[in-house]
Design a protein around this motif. Structure first.
Motif, mmCIF file in Angstrom:
data_model
loop_
_atom_site.group_PDB
_atom_site.id
_atom_site.type_symbol
_atom_site.label_atom_id
_atom_site.label_comp_id
_atom_site.label_asym_id
_atom_site.label_seq_id
_atom_site.Cartn_x
_atom_site.Cartn_y
_atom_site.Cartn_z
ATOM 1 N N ASP A 59 0.946 -1.304 0.024
ATOM 2 C CA ASP A 59 0.008 -0.052 -0.132
ATOM 3 C C ASP A 59 0.827 1.231 -0.015
ATOM 4 O OD1 ASP A 59 -1.794 1.686 0.173
ATOM 5 O OD2 ASP A 59 -2.686 1.231 2.096
ATOM 6 N N ILE A 60 1.710 1.381 0.762
ATOM 7 C CA ILE A 60 2.518 2.554 0.986
ATOM 8 C C ILE A 60 3.573 2.723 0.034
ATOM 9 C CG2 ILE A 60 4.606 1.739 2.380
ATOM 10 C CD1 ILE A 60 4.032 4.181 4.377
ATOM 11 N N GLY A 61 3.791 1.489 -0.600
ATOM 12 C CA GLY A 61 4.971 1.115 -1.703
ATOM 13 C C GLY A 61 4.589 1.864 -3.097
ATOM 14 N N THR A 62 3.152 1.671 -3.337
ATOM 15 C CA THR A 62 2.486 2.181 -4.475
ATOM 16 C C THR A 62 2.078 3.612 -4.539
ATOM 17 O OG1 THR A 62 0.443 1.127 -3.815
ATOM 18 C CG2 THR A 62 1.855 -0.284 -5.598
ATOM 19 N N SER A 63 2.243 4.098 -3.402
ATOM 20 C CA SER A 63 1.811 5.639 -3.514
ATOM 21 C C SER A 63 2.468 6.569 -4.539
ATOM 22 C CB SER A 63 1.744 6.110 -2.000
ATOM 23 O OG SER A 63 2.829 5.793 -1.189
ATOM 24 N N PRO A 64 3.774 6.354 -4.793
ATOM 25 C CA PRO A 64 4.431 7.300 -5.959
ATOM 26 C C PRO A 64 3.619 7.210 -7.148
ATOM 27 C CG PRO A 64 6.033 6.097 -4.714
ATOM 28 C CD PRO A 64 4.613 5.431 -4.260
ATOM 29 N N LEU A 65 2.735 6.238 -7.409
ATOM 30 C CA LEU A 65 1.668 6.280 -8.491
ATOM 31 C C LEU A 65 0.783 7.384 -8.412
ATOM 32 C CD1 LEU A 65 0.747 2.320 -8.771
ATOM 33 C CD2 LEU A 65 1.790 3.865 -10.614
ATOM 34 N N TYR A 66 0.525 7.842 -7.405
ATOM 35 C CA TYR A 66 -0.513 9.092 -7.332
ATOM 36 C C TYR A 66 -0.238 10.244 -6.801
ATOM 37 C CZ TYR A 66 -2.074 5.684 -3.979
ATOM 38 O OH TYR A 66 -2.044 4.871 -2.831
ATOM 39 N N VAL A 67 0.609 10.425 -5.738
ATOM 40 C CA VAL A 67 0.835 11.502 -4.934
ATOM 41 C C VAL A 67 1.343 12.534 -5.502
ATOM 42 C CG1 VAL A 67 2.036 12.148 -2.820
ATOM 43 C CG2 VAL A 67 1.303 9.821 -2.819
ATOM 44 N N MET A 68 2.308 12.643 -6.282
ATOM 45 C CA MET A 68 2.802 13.794 -6.861
ATOM 46 C C MET A 68 1.685 14.301 -7.922
ATOM 47 S SD MET A 68 5.247 15.204 -5.533
ATOM 48 C CE MET A 68 5.750 16.379 -6.453
ATOM 49 N N LYS A 69 1.202 13.418 -8.699
ATOM 50 C CA LYS A 69 -0.080 13.807 -9.508
ATOM 51 C C LYS A 69 -1.103 14.740 -8.819
ATOM 52 C CE LYS A 69 -3.382 11.378 -12.136
ATOM 53 N NZ LYS A 69 -3.970 10.066 -12.148
ATOM 54 N N ALA A 70 -1.449 14.078 -7.601
ATOM 55 C CA ALA A 70 -2.634 14.772 -6.844
ATOM 56 C C ALA A 70 -2.165 16.080 -6.330
ATOM 57 C CB ALA A 70 -2.847 13.881 -5.827
ATOM 58 N N ILE A 71 -0.862 16.199 -5.940
ATOM 59 C CA ILE A 71 -0.612 17.516 -5.311
ATOM 60 C C ILE A 71 -0.415 18.678 -6.523
ATOM 61 C CG2 ILE A 71 1.442 18.802 -4.376
ATOM 62 C CD1 ILE A 71 2.549 16.198 -2.917
ATOM 63 N N ILE A 72 0.074 18.290 -7.826
ATOM 64 C CA ILE A 72 0.241 19.248 -8.788
ATOM 65 C C ILE A 72 -1.296 19.558 -9.336
ATOM 66 C CG2 ILE A 72 1.059 19.939 -10.913
ATOM 67 C CD1 ILE A 72 3.164 19.648 -8.825
ATOM 68 N N GLY A 73 -2.125 18.531 -9.403
ATOM 69 C CA GLY A 73 -3.339 18.660 -9.677
ATOM 70 C C GLY A 73 -3.482 19.068 -11.335
ATOM 71 N N ILE A 74 -4.348 20.079 -11.531
ATOM 72 C CA ILE A 74 -4.311 20.737 -12.994
ATOM 73 C C ILE A 74 -3.865 22.070 -13.086
ATOM 74 C CG2 ILE A 74 -6.906 19.808 -13.419
ATOM 75 C CD1 ILE A 74 -8.081 22.355 -12.369
ATOM 76 N N HIS A 75 -3.154 22.339 -11.966
ATOM 77 C CA HIS A 75 -2.383 23.709 -12.040
ATOM 78 C C HIS A 75 -1.056 23.614 -12.788
ATOM 79 C CE1 HIS A 75 -5.419 24.713 -9.332
ATOM 80 N NE2 HIS A 75 -4.941 23.689 -8.350
ATOM 81 N N ALA A 76 -0.465 24.923 -13.417
ATOM 82 C CA ALA A 76 0.684 24.777 -14.053
ATOM 83 C C ALA A 76 1.707 24.430 -12.937
ATOM 84 C CB ALA A 76 0.840 26.380 -14.258
ATOM 85 N N ILE A 77 3.008 23.895 -13.141
ATOM 86 C CA ILE A 77 3.948 23.411 -12.436
ATOM 87 C C ILE A 77 4.642 24.656 -12.009
ATOM 88 C CG2 ILE A 77 6.059 22.004 -12.243
ATOM 89 C CD1 ILE A 77 4.773 20.162 -14.530
ATOM 90 N N SER A 78 4.929 24.746 -10.616
ATOM 91 C CA SER A 78 6.098 25.768 -10.043
ATOM 92 C C SER A 78 6.801 25.167 -9.044
ATOM 93 C CB SER A 78 5.002 26.893 -9.222
ATOM 94 O OG SER A 78 5.238 26.828 -7.924
ATOM 95 N N ARG A 79 7.953 25.698 -9.220
ATOM 96 C CA ARG A 79 9.030 25.310 -8.481
ATOM 97 C C ARG A 79 8.911 25.083 -7.016
ATOM 98 N NH1 ARG A 79 14.908 24.695 -8.514
ATOM 99 N NH2 ARG A 79 15.742 25.169 -6.554
ATOM 100 N N ASP A 80 8.072 26.245 -6.574
ATOM 101 C CA ASP A 80 7.989 26.256 -5.322
ATOM 102 C C ASP A 80 7.152 25.281 -4.744
ATOM 103 O OD1 ASP A 80 9.744 28.140 -4.961
ATOM 104 O OD2 ASP A 80 8.306 30.005 -4.995
ATOM 105 N N VAL A 81 5.989 25.072 -5.333
ATOM 106 C CA VAL A 81 4.931 23.961 -5.300
ATOM 107 C C VAL A 81 5.677 22.573 -4.922
ATOM 108 C CG1 VAL A 81 3.125 22.925 -5.805
ATOM 109 C CG2 VAL A 81 3.002 25.205 -6.017
ATOM 110 N N VAL A 82 6.597 22.481 -6.021
ATOM 111 C CA VAL A 82 7.062 21.096 -6.238
ATOM 112 C C VAL A 82 8.131 20.701 -4.836
ATOM 113 C CG1 VAL A 82 8.811 19.761 -7.415
ATOM 114 C CG2 VAL A 82 7.020 20.994 -8.741
ATOM 115 N N LEU A 83 8.804 21.722 -4.590
ATOM 116 C CA LEU A 83 9.866 21.555 -3.573
ATOM 117 C C LEU A 83 9.041 21.601 -2.140
ATOM 118 C CD1 LEU A 83 12.608 24.026 -4.328
ATOM 119 C CD2 LEU A 83 12.633 21.725 -4.185
ATOM 120 N N GLY A 84 7.936 22.063 -2.324
ATOM 121 C CA GLY A 84 6.915 22.169 -0.830
ATOM 122 C C GLY A 84 6.219 20.845 -0.921
ATOM 123 N N GLY A 85 5.813 20.356 -2.011
ATOM 124 C CA GLY A 85 5.208 19.063 -1.908
ATOM 125 C C GLY A 85 6.149 17.931 -1.618
#
Length: 658
Positions: A27-53
């Motif tokens: 369960d914990i091992g497959t989370s890279p499949l969806y976590v970053m995608k969920a954090i960025i969502g539909i917004h444009a990628i920004s460096r600060d959001v990526v580092l914060g996430g």
């Protein structure tokens, strides 16, 4: 505790570490499949959001998974067993009545989570196919995989276990390698280790504080990790977690490095309809292999939760939180079981979730709300465990306060998901809470209305009944199951059944009591001789994970008593006695029904009526105790045998006037 279990827990071994990889980290091992995608969502990628996430993920995995679960909670083991019910069985000794509430809520939330983890993991993996064909309909593929997965459960996880460990080793190695390749292009992603970026994220992210709902997905498997402790042992989990955590972090940092290099674009611009950073960091030629490995890992993640659900329901039944259901033991491995009714219910739930949400990105909304409730409940129980262990208060208070603060923040961030689908898991959890609470309360009410009498008052009449030839013999051995904890007491209804309902003459009377212990594995019994050669009581002390096969155990106890010369079980009929024929055994079980004379309150009536409906759907008492139905007599008793008060009536004398 069995030697097999003990050796598993006390020593570290390569085999043990591999098994742990295969069973626990799905369960914990497959989370890279969806976590970053969920954090960025539909917004444009920004460096600060990526580092914060990434910073949030790093600190969540460190504080929540590593410190709370791997270091502290794994210490709260019940003879090697983990999970919220094992923890409840430990803190039950504090005699604090309301602790049953967090146990039931936590257990129900964990089960509700078991219905959504398989669909979200498998969907996220299969959606990688959209990189080849953006229009592909993944729903039938996901449902097909789930049906196969649930169908093979009945063969036990031994069949799949051998294949799991190497597969998960490949999966984690792949995560680490893919991440490292990206990190080599941009080391600045390591700035994310500074928690300041996590704090900044909450201010700059378009969704503000609620982005924590997406971050939380990286630790959802921590609770399952604790539940499966019994299968792998604490040391193996702690050591293998170092490897798992490093690989997970490398992958998250790698996804981050890739995203920083594509600042300003949105995920959907970067890759087909999938737009998943997990697949975006793969080379074109590797993509098909990556999708296959990810799908396998997702199936394994689902397996861990399914076997966890079986264990959970089994413990709930032993602790009187769940109706008796059929359990099968497909393999000889200790602790491995299969519960058909739960298996098919889970499958139906999973298919329903896939059809309702369709996309993994929609499922993310429903995911996390139930599991955070479970984590809060574990924290509450853990608090009482630490108090019970006499840990210093200056250590407990800041620790529990810190975790409640973190978890309530996650809960608050997840509340937004309620309208977007979170209500689905909550409705499932509330349904499960309803079943557990009703079953538990009904048992308590039933206990309050059961009158207990002293056996001493009946010794004389039982001894006389046993030799009263004017009453036809009912059985050579008459066996009653009793809930009375003391060996000198018995329910009044048992005496009523023997002496009044239809006097039952037997050569030997047996009272059997099953006591479920708060430790997982133990099988002991005690024999009390109440009247020599007439009346015996047997107390079975069984661990909360032991099967209750009363028929077999009772036969074994009698065999041991005969070998020791404590009892003579040959038939008392002359012709049979001469030929050493063993007497017949008859079990009498009492089934309660609601009587109209009972003074139950409205609430008690509702609980009891629901309980009787559930009882009709569940396993019968004789099957639950593993009795041979040909030798069982079921007697119906009203729930209230002793009306609570004496009815005062005045007699009018008949004065006849002549």
């Amino acid at each position: 505790m069995s030697s097999h279990n003990h050796s598993l827990h006390s020593k570290l071994s390569i085999g043990g570490l591999l098994v742990t990889l295969g069973i626990i980290y799905g369960d914990i091992g497959t989370s890279p499949l969806y976590v970053m995608k969920a954090i960025i969502g539909i917004h444009a990628i920004s460096r600060d959001v990526v580092l914060g996430g990434i910073s949030c993920i790093f600190w969540t995995l460190t504080l929540q998974t590593t410190i709370k679960y791997v270091i502290i909670t794994l210490s709260a083991d019940n003879h090697g067993e983990g999970g919220i019910f094992a923890l409840f069985a430990l803190v039950k000794r504090t005699k604090i009545k309301w602790l049953i509430v967090p146990a039931i809520i936590g257990g129900s939330a964990l089960l509700a989570d078991g219905i959504i983890t398989p669909p979200i993991s498998v969907s996220s993996a299969v959606e990688g196919l959209r990189n080849f064909n953006p229009e592909i309909n993944t729903i039938p593929i996901v449902i097909g995989i789930l049906i196969v997965l649930f169908t093979i459960q009945q063969f036990g996880s031994k069949l799949v276990g051998k294949f799991f460990a190497p597969m998960m080793l490949i999966w984690f190695a792949m995560l680490g390698i893919l991440g490292t390749i990206q990190i080599l292009n941009d080391f600045s992603v390591f700035h994310a280790i500074n928690p300041y970026y996590a704090y900044e994220l909450l201010k700059i992210h378009p969704e503000g504080f609620f982005v924590l709902g997406a971050v939380f997905l990286c630790t959802t498997g921590a609770e399952a990790l604790y539940s499966d402790m019994g299968h792998c042992g604490r040391k193996n989990i702690r050591v293998s977690w170092i490897f798992v955590k490093v690989m997970l972090l490398l992958n998250y940092f790698g996804q981050g490095a890739y995203l920083i290099n594509h600042e300003g674009s949105t995920l959907s611009e970067l890759g087909g309809k999938g737009g998943n950073p997990f697949y975006l960091i793969m080379a074109e030629w590797f993509l098909p292999i990556g999708i296959v490995i990810a799908t396998m890992a997702a199936v394994i993640a689902s397996q861990a939760l399914i076997s966890g659900s079986f264990t959970l329901i089994n413990e709930a039944m032993r602790l009187n939180f769940w109706p008796k259901v059929k359990i099968k033991y497909p393999t000889e491995v200790k602790g491995q079981l299969y519960i058909p009714s739960i298996n098919w219910l889970l499958l139906l739930g999973c298919i329903g979730i896939v059809l309702y949400f369709e996309e993994s990105s929609n499922m993310e909304h429903a995911y996390g709300l139930a599991i955070i409730l479970c984590m809060i409940m574990t924290t509450i129980l853990l608090n009482f465990y630490l108090i019970m262990k006499r840990v210093k208060l200056y250590f407990i208070i800041p620790l529990i306060t810190l975790y409640l603060a973190i978890e309530f923040s996650f809960l608050y961030a997840n509340i937004v998901k309620f309208l977007h689908g979170g209500f689905v898991t909550l409705i499932i959890a509330i349904g499960l809470i309803g079943v557990m609470a009703t079953w538990y309360l009904a048992k308590q009410i039933s206990k309050n209305y059961t009158k207990i009498v002293k056996i001493d008052d009946y010794k004389k009449v039982l001894a006389e009944l046993s030799v009263d030839l004017s009453i036809p013999k009912y059985a050579t051995h008459l066996v009653y199951m009793t809930n009375s904890n003391r060996s000198d007491e018995i329910e009044e209804k048992v005496m009523y059944s023997i002496l009044q309902k239809r006097p039952k003459r037997a050569d030997l009377y047996w009272f059997i009591h099953v006591n479920i212990l708060s430790e997982p594995y133990k099988k002991e019994y005690k024999v009390t001789e109440i009247i020599k050669d007439d009346l015996y009581r047997i107390d079975f002390n069984l661990g909360f994970r032991e099967p209750t096969k009363i028929n077999l155990m009772f036969k074994q106890v009698i065999k041991e008593m005969v070998d020791r010369g404590e009892v003579d079980i040959t038939s008392r009929y002359e012709s049979l006695s001469k030929n050493n024929i063993i007497g017949d055994f008859k079990f009498v079980l009492s089934e309660k029904f609601l009587s109209n004379d009972g003074d139950l309150t409205f609430f008690e009536k509702v609980v009891m009526n629901t309980y009787f409906i559930m009882k009709k759907l569940s396993l019968s008492e004789e099957k639950g105790f593993g009795l041979d139905s040909s030798s069982v007599k079921i007697e119906q008793f009203p729930l209230v045998l002793h009306p609570p008060e004496k009815i005062e009536m005045k007699r009018i004398e008949n004065h006849s006037h002549l």
